[in-house]
Design a protein around this motif. Structure first.
Motif, PDB file in Angstrom:
ATOM      1  N   ARG A 280      15.357  72.897  25.788  1.00  0.00           N
ATOM      2  CA  ARG A 280      14.352  72.263  27.133  1.00  0.00           C
ATOM      3  C   ARG A 280      14.885  70.548  26.384  1.00  0.00           C
ATOM      4  O   ARG A 280      15.619  69.597  26.933  1.00  0.00           O
ATOM      5  N   GLU A 281      14.285  70.673  25.245  1.00  0.00           N
ATOM      6  CA  GLU A 281      13.716  69.141  24.561  1.00  0.00           C
ATOM      7  C   GLU A 281      14.881  68.854  24.259  1.00  0.00           C
ATOM      8  O   GLU A 281      15.650  67.605  24.887  1.00  0.00           O
ATOM      9  N   GLY A 284      17.448  67.920  27.042  1.00  0.00           N
ATOM     10  CA  GLY A 284      16.670  66.635  27.611  1.00  0.00           C
ATOM     11  C   GLY A 284      16.912  65.592  26.656  1.00  0.00           C
ATOM     12  O   GLY A 284      17.245  63.620  27.190  1.00  0.00           O
ATOM     13  N   GLU A 285      17.204  65.192  25.121  1.00  0.00           N
ATOM     14  CA  GLU A 285      17.651  64.414  24.791  1.00  0.00           C
ATOM     15  C   GLU A 285      18.866  63.706  25.189  1.00  0.00           C
ATOM     16  O   GLU A 285      19.733  62.532  25.163  1.00  0.00           O
ATOM     17  N   ALA A 288      19.396  62.186  28.622  1.00  0.00           N
ATOM     18  CA  ALA A 288      18.998  60.561  28.173  1.00  0.00           C
ATOM     19  C   ALA A 288      19.580  59.894  27.845  1.00  0.00           C
ATOM     20  O   ALA A 288      19.559  58.719  28.791  1.00  0.00           O
ATOM     21  N   GLY A 299      15.042  57.071  34.140  1.00  0.00           N
ATOM     22  CA  GLY A 299      13.951  57.524  34.539  1.00  0.00           C
ATOM     23  C   GLY A 299      15.132  58.962  35.080  1.00  0.00           C
ATOM     24  O   GLY A 299      13.756  60.380  35.991  1.00  0.00           O
ATOM     25  N   THR A 300      16.562  58.746  34.980  1.00  0.00           N
ATOM     26  CA  THR A 300      17.255  60.220  35.798  1.00  0.00           C
ATOM     27  C   THR A 300      17.361  61.170  35.011  1.00  0.00           C
ATOM     28  O   THR A 300      17.342  61.098  33.534  1.00  0.00           O
ATOM     29  N   SER A 301      16.592  62.185  35.550  1.00  0.00           N
ATOM     30  CA  SER A 301      16.312  63.627  34.756  1.00  0.00           C
ATOM     31  C   SER A 301      17.565  64.476  35.325  1.00  0.00           C
ATOM     32  O   SER A 301      18.097  64.856  36.067  1.00  0.00           O
ATOM     33  N   SER A 302      17.956  65.974  34.215  1.00  0.00           N
ATOM     34  CA  SER A 302      18.917  67.098  35.158  1.00  0.00           C
ATOM     35  C   SER A 302      18.059  67.479  36.494  1.00  0.00           C
ATOM     36  O   SER A 302      18.751  67.936  36.902  1.00  0.00           O
ATOM     37  N   HIS A 303      16.954  67.167  36.461  1.00  0.00           N
ATOM     38  CA  HIS A 303      16.362  67.907  38.124  1.00  0.00           C
ATOM     39  C   HIS A 303      16.635  66.561  39.075  1.00  0.00           C
ATOM     40  O   HIS A 303      17.089  68.161  39.856  1.00  0.00           O
ATOM     41  N   ASP A 304      17.583  65.815  38.735  1.00  0.00           N
ATOM     42  CA  ASP A 304      18.230  65.499  39.567  1.00  0.00           C
ATOM     43  C   ASP A 304      19.362  65.590  39.861  1.00  0.00           C
ATOM     44  O   ASP A 304      19.260  65.767  41.007  1.00  0.00           O
TER      45      ASP A 304
END
Length: 376
Positions: A280-281, A284-285, A288, A299-304
Motif C-alpha cells: 500500500r505504501e 501511495g507514493e 501522490a 491531498g487527493t488519494s486513491s480513496h478518491d
C-alpha cells in the motif's frame, strides 16, 4: 460470611480499640479492612456480603493501572491485524504515554477523563480523537464487567465539533489524467479502482482468477494488509463481493496482462523487480507523485477513486442499497451520509415535494379559487 473482630492498636503513641472486618472475596481470598468504629465495620461487612450475593463485588484494593489494563484488553480482542496495530498504537501513544495511563483504574474521575480528552484534542484530528475516546470507553466498560471498578468515568465527555467535509468526486477527465500520469505499469490500477470502486487493499490483492472476462464480473476475495505483502480477509464480511466488470476496466486489464503478465501467484498488479504485488505504501507514493503531475488538488488519494465510482453510480440512478453493495458497506446509511448530496436532482425533488404537498391549500386553511369548497 464476614466477621468483625476487635483488637488494640497503637496510633500516635496512644492505644486505641479498632475493629477488623474480615471476609473472603469471590475468588476465596481472605481480605481485611480495619475501622475505628464498630458500626462502620458492620456496615462495610454487610455491604460486602450484599455485593457478593448480587454479583457486584468490586476489589477496591486492586492496583492495576489504566495503561496495563488497556494493553491486556487490546490483546484479548479478536481484532484483525490492521485494527490490532492501530489500537495498540493509540494505547501506547495516547493512553500509556500520558499521565492518565499511570493512574490506578479505580482512581480516575470523569473530570480527569475530560481533561485528558481536551489535551489529546490538541494533537489529534477530531475523528481520531473520537476513536480514541471510544476505545477508552470500551476499556472501562470491560473493567466494570471484570469488577475492577464500580462504574466507568468515561461519561459525558465533551469533544470538539467535527465537521466532515463534503465529498467532491473526481471527474472522468481527472481520473483519465491521473491514470496517464502514473507509470505505465500502474496505469491500469487507477482505471480498475475507479471502475470497480475497490479499496486500495482489495485492488492490490486482485488476481487473474478473480476476474471473469466472459461473464464480465470481478470477485473481491482478499485485501493486502497495511505495511505488508500478505493477503488477508476483506475488511468486513460484506466486503467479499462480486462487482460488475465495465468494458473500460476489462480493456485496461486485458492490455495490462498482455504487456506485463501476471505474477507467479496470479497477482495482476506486480512490481517489475520482485514480481509480487505492490505494498500500500509504495502504491501511495506513486499515486501522490501522479497527483502532482496531473495537476489535481493536494491531498487527493486513491480513496478518491472510490468516491468517483460511487458518484458515477448515483448519477446514473443506481439505488443507495445497490451502491452500498458495490462498495462492500455493511449498510446503506454510510452511503447516504457520505454521498447523499451527490444524488441527482435532489434539489428539484425537494422543491417539487413541498409544492405538491401544498398545491391544494392557501394560507389560513382555505382553498385556492376554483377548487371545490365548503358550502356557504
Amino acid at each position: 460470611m464476614a466477621s468483625i473482630a476487635p483488637r488494640s492498636s497503637t496510633r500516635n503513641g496512644k492505644t486505641i480499640k479498632v475493629y477488623d472486618a474480615r471476609y473472603r472475596d469471590p475468588s476465596g481470598r481472605q481480605r481485611k479492612k480495619t475501622f475505628t468504629k464498630k458500626g462502620d465495620a458492620e456496615r462495610f461487612a454487610a455491604a460486602v456480603e450484599t455485593d457478593k450475593a448480587r454479583g457486584q463485588y468490586v476489589d477496591l484494593s486492586d492496583r492495576t493501572t489504566v495503561a496495563a489494563y488497556a494493553r491486556a484488553w487490546a490483546e484479548a480482542r479478536p481484532h484483525r491485524a490492521s485494527t490490532a496495530s492501530r489500537t495498540a498504537s493509540l494505547i501506547d501513544v495516547h493512553i500509556a504515554g500520558t499521565a492518565l495511563g499511570g493512574r490506578r483504574l479505580a482512581d480516575v474521575r470523569p473530570s480527569e477523563v475530560q481533561a485528558w480528552a481536551a489535551d489529546r484534542s490538541r494533537a489529534l484530528a477530531p475523528s481520531t480523537l473520537r476513536l480514541l475516546v471510544s476505545t477508552l470507553r470500551s476499556i472501562y466498560t470491560s473493567a466494570v464487567l471484570d469488577r475492577l471498578i464500580a462504574s466507568s468515568p468515561v461519561v459525558r465527555v465533551q469533544l470538539p465539533r467535527s465537521e466532515r467535509a463534503r465529498v467532491v468526486p473526481l471527474t472522468v477527465d481527472q481520473v483519465r489524467a491521473l491514470a496517464e500520469a502514473m507509470p505505465a505499469r500502474t496505469r491500469a490500477m487507477v482505471l480498475t479502482q475507479a471502475g470497480l470502486g475497490l479499496r486500495v487493499g482489495e485492488l492490490l490483492a486482485l488476481r487473474v482468477s478473480d476476474v471473469d472476462f466472459l461473464r464480465r464480473t470481478a470477485r473481491v476475495e482478499f485485501q493486502v494488509a497495511p505495511r505488508s505483502k500478505v493477503r488477508t480477509d476483506p475488511k468486513t464480511p460484506r466486503s467479499r463481493r462480486t462487482v460488475p466488470l465495465p468494458a473500460v476496466v476489462a480493456d485496461a486489464l486485458a492490455a495490462h496482462l498482455a504487456e506485463f503478465g501476471a505474477g507467479d501467484d496470479g497477482s495482476i498488479f506486480t512490481t517489475a523487480t520482485a514480481g509480487t504485488f505492490y505494498t500500500r505504501e509504495r502504491y501511495g507514493e506513486l499515486f501522490a507523485a501522479a497527483v502532482g503531475r496531473a495537476g489535481l488538488r493536494a491531498g487527493t488519494s486513491s480513496h478518491d477513486l472510490r468516491h468517483h465510482y460511487a458518484s458515477v453510480l448515483l448519477a446514473a440512478g443506481e439505488s443507495v442499497v445497490a451502491v452500498a453493495e458495490r462498495l462492500g458497506h455493511e449498510n446503506a446509511s454510510l452511503v447516504l451520509s457520505t454521498y447523499g448530496h451527490l444524488m441527482p436532482d435532489s434539489e428539484d425533488r425537494t422543491r417539487r415535494a413541498v409544492d405538491e404537498a401544498w398545491s391544494g391549500t392557501v394560507l389560513g386553511g382555505g382553498r385556492r379559487p376554483g377548487d371545490p369548497g365548503r358550502r356557504g
